[in-house]
Design a protein around this motif. Structure first.
Motif, short mmCIF file in Angstrom:
data_model
loop_
_atom_site.label_atom_id
_atom_site.label_comp_id
_atom_site.label_asym_id
_atom_site.label_seq_id
_atom_site.Cartn_x
_atom_site.Cartn_y
_atom_site.Cartn_z
N ALA A 138 21.67 62.16 34.74
CA ALA A 138 22.83 62.70 34.03
C ALA A 138 22.86 62.31 32.56
N ASP A 139 21.99 61.40 32.14
CA ASP A 139 22.00 60.93 30.75
C ASP A 139 21.44 61.98 29.80
N HIS A 140 21.83 61.86 28.52
CA HIS A 140 21.12 62.56 27.46
C HIS A 140 19.80 61.84 27.20
N TRP A 141 18.86 62.56 26.59
CA TRP A 141 17.63 61.92 26.14
C TRP A 141 17.93 61.03 24.94
N ASN A 142 17.49 59.78 25.00
CA ASN A 142 17.62 58.85 23.89
C ASN A 142 16.26 58.30 23.51
N LEU A 143 16.18 57.70 22.33
CA LEU A 143 14.93 57.14 21.84
C LEU A 143 14.88 55.64 22.10
N TYR A 144 13.69 55.17 22.47
CA TYR A 144 13.48 53.76 22.76
C TYR A 144 12.18 53.30 22.10
N GLU A 145 12.09 51.99 21.88
CA GLU A 145 10.84 51.37 21.44
C GLU A 145 10.52 50.24 22.40
N ILE A 146 9.23 50.07 22.69
CA ILE A 146 8.78 49.04 23.61
C ILE A 146 7.40 48.56 23.16
N ALA A 147 7.09 47.29 23.41
CA ALA A 147 5.76 46.78 23.13
C ALA A 147 4.77 47.37 24.14
N VAL A 148 3.51 47.48 23.76
CA VAL A 148 2.53 48.10 24.65
C VAL A 148 2.29 47.26 25.90
N ASP A 149 2.69 45.97 25.88
CA ASP A 149 2.56 45.16 27.09
C ASP A 149 3.79 45.27 27.99
N GLY A 150 4.76 46.13 27.60
CA GLY A 150 5.95 46.35 28.42
C GLY A 150 7.13 45.47 28.08
N SER A 151 7.01 44.61 27.09
CA SER A 151 8.10 43.70 26.72
C SER A 151 8.91 44.27 25.56
N GLY A 152 10.07 43.65 25.32
CA GLY A 152 10.85 43.95 24.13
C GLY A 152 11.45 45.34 24.07
#
Length: 597
Positions: free
Chosen positions: A52-66
């Motif tokens: 049900a959410d709108h699409w939002n932008l995210y950032e993540i480290a390539v190892d899956g953290s942060g």
């Protein structure tokens, strides 16, 4: 015309050299559109935690953290891309702010629809990595999409061009460039090849590789083609053939090759990821999970950061400037009919977004000015507003028009000519308009005039045309009645005279966009205009239309139309031949039914 808004229930996975994979977005219902940072430590993506959410932008480290969320409450945000560094140029008396590191993305925050149909239009935006300083970059009335940052720091993207009907009811999707602050919007690649060009990617070998198709399937896949970054307007080349299958979402590798998704044209298998050489056309399979469509593959490796860009945009300035060196500098192979002196005035139109589509978008007149003898002009226009320029002849007819352009706040935007070759350098001379102040064409909104059939044209027809063209006396049936007429299919037309004037040509021409009597957006090729002027007013670049015979109207015994009446009819057609420039609710509903039967 556009691909489906896919991505629901998609997920991002990192695939290692041994073929193993790890899901990176396990906490999301949907995730897609990855972009790798230049130092290869982080990635951006669009995601939804629940359906049900709108699409939002995210950032993540390539190892899956942060993991961190960037956008909130901005509607659907897709296709994030790391920008080059933005340097702001303040007044000399102030201290320059620190360089900004931002994200370009695609959003529907404007809440308007495309010029064809009721599908939501998307535009390019930017914001800082913390989600602040949201700025709209593009002001096309139809969708802009698929941004990618070029080595020079500019943004290359796909743009749906449908301001006029020269290329049929659907228009075309081309490749354009813009600065990261929204200034200097310009055509990037020419229109050779297929109708739709999208999903561009920049290779290490200096190519802009993209997907193109005449008819876009659900996923937007098509054939691979390219242009050179050094000469994008004159270097088009096809890379693949239809027998090679369908391709999707190319991305660069460090050695000049690309990663690209590929599937059979018959849909018998899903997309796999291939490594392809744009020069030799050699391809090898890299990864394929037959349970899924494997698309939007990006290789994680460090790369050089694009050039930084400076910005002189001043948000508090409500206007921008637009100048032209010579309107007679053009792309016409045969300039006859566009010689010095043939253009007398410039008409400047504002494009108005609608909540639903109709044949052409509503236009309002910002003003008309004379063009200097050397073909130059300089005007001041409302900032962040879709603008169309029309070059007028002595009869007030548009000889040539541009697609939607704009100027950002305080931007001094310039062009060499009218549809000129953007790879050529202009002659070095001081044009007449350069020595004058810019003409202010930014009247208050309530003073921007539209021209509609119901209010402006129908009184002329009732006064001068209905007497002879009523009750089936002639092939074109016109009357003075504005009442809507129930059609045989149960839909409500906009009025008998309007419907008859905009009847489709038989056989239909140019993708069904041209009418039997009226060509919306192009008065000079409209038979109605030929009749009332008593001559064929088309130009050499209008092709076969110039050979059509003309029967003058009205007959000699009837009262002819006056100059102002002719001017009104010409303006009405050149501005889109709309029923009512102010767009009543009934008109909007009927237009939506037509666009989405």
């Amino acid at each position: 015309m556009l691909r489906a808004a896919y991505g629901d229930r998609a997920r991002l996975a990192i695939v290692f050299s041994d073929g193993s994979a790890r899901i990176l977005t396990s906490g999301f219902e949907s995730a897609c559109d990855p972009d790798i940072s230049c130092d290869a430590t982080h990635l951006l993506f669009a995601g939804k935690r629940t359906a049900a959410d709108h699409w939002n932008l995210y950032e993540i480290a390539v190892d899956g953290s942060g993991l961190r969320q960037i956008t909130r409450d901005l509607g659907d945000c897709r296709s994030p891309r790391y920008q080059s560094t933005l340097y702001t140029m303040p007044p000399l008396t102030t201290i320059a702010p620190q360089p900004a590191y931002q994200v370009t993305f695609v959003g529907n925050l404007a809440n308007n629809v495309n010029e064809y149909g009721a599908q939501a239009a998307t535009h390019l935006y930017s914001c800082k990595l913390d989600g602040s300083a949201v700025r709209r970059l593009t002001f096309n009335l139809s969708s802009d999409m698929d941004p990618v940052v070029m080595p020079n720091g500019r943004v290359l993207f796909a743009s749906w061009q449908r301001s006029r009907l020269d290329h049929g009811l659907l228009g075309r999707v081309g490749l354009f460039g813009v600065n990261i602050d929204g200034t200097d919007f310009a055509l990037f690649a020419g229109y050779e090849g297929r109708r739709v060009k999208h999903m561009p990617s920049i290779t290490a070998g200096g190519l802009a590789v993209f997907i193109e198709a005449d008819q876009v399937p659900w996923d937007g896949s098509g054939q691979l083609s390219c242009v050179q970054l050094r000469r994008p307007l004159h270097s088009y080349r096809q890379i693949t053939r239809e027998s090679d299958g369908l391709f999707h979402s190319p991305s660069p590798l460090a050695d000049g090759r690309i990663l690209v998704s590929r599937r059979p044209a018959d849909g018998s298998r899903t997309h796999g990821v291939w490594r392809l050489d744009p020069s030799s056309h050699e391809a090898e399979l890299v990864f394929d999970d037959p349970r899924y469509h494997d698309v939007q593959a990006k290789c994680i490796y460090p790369r050089q950061e694009p050039d930084g860009r400076s910005s002189g945009v001043t948000e508090e300035d409500p206007r921008g400037k637009l100048y032209c060196l010579n309107v007679y500098t053009s792309d016409l192979e045969e300039p006859k009919g566009m010689t010095p002196g043939s253009v007398t005035r410039l008409r400047v139109l504002e494009g108005v977004p609608w909540e639903t589509g109709q044949p052409l978008a509503e236009r309002r007149i910002l003003g008309e000015i004379p063009v200097e003898e050397d073909g130059s002009f300089k005007i001041e226009i409302p900032a962040n507003t879709p603008i169309e320029l029309q070059l007028l002849d002595a009869d007030g007819m548009a000889l040539r028009s541009c697609g939607w352009i704009w100027a950002k706040n305080g931007e001094p935007r310039g062009c060499i000519g009218c549809h000129e070759d953007g790879e050529l350098v202009p002659e070095n001379w001081f044009v007449d308009a350069a020595g004058d102040d810019a003409v202010d064409l930014s009247p208050p909104s309530e003073q921007r005039r539209a021209v509609g059939f119901r209010r402006d044209v129908m009184p002329i027809i009732a006064r001068k045309c209905a007497k002879c063209h009523n009750q089936g006396k002639t092939p074109l049936d016109l009357d003075g009645d504005l009442a809507p007429v129930q059609g045989p299919d149960g839909k409500v037309p906009l009025g008998r005279s309007y419907e008859n004037l905009l009847a489709p040509a038989e056989p239909p021409g140019e993708g069904g966009a041209l009418g039997k009597y009226v060509h919306p957006g192009r008065a000079r090729t409209s038979p109605l205009v030929w009749h009332i002027f008593g001559r064929n007013t088309s130009r050499p670049w209008d092709g076969a239309a110039q050979q059509e015979p003309v029967k003058p109207m009205p007959p000699a015994e009837s009262e002819p139309l006056g100059d102002e009446e002719k001017r009104t009819l010409v303006q009405w057609i050149d501005m889109g031949a709309l029923w009512d420039g102010s767009a009543s609710a009934t008109v909007r509903e009927t237009a939506q039914e037509r666009a989405n039967p």
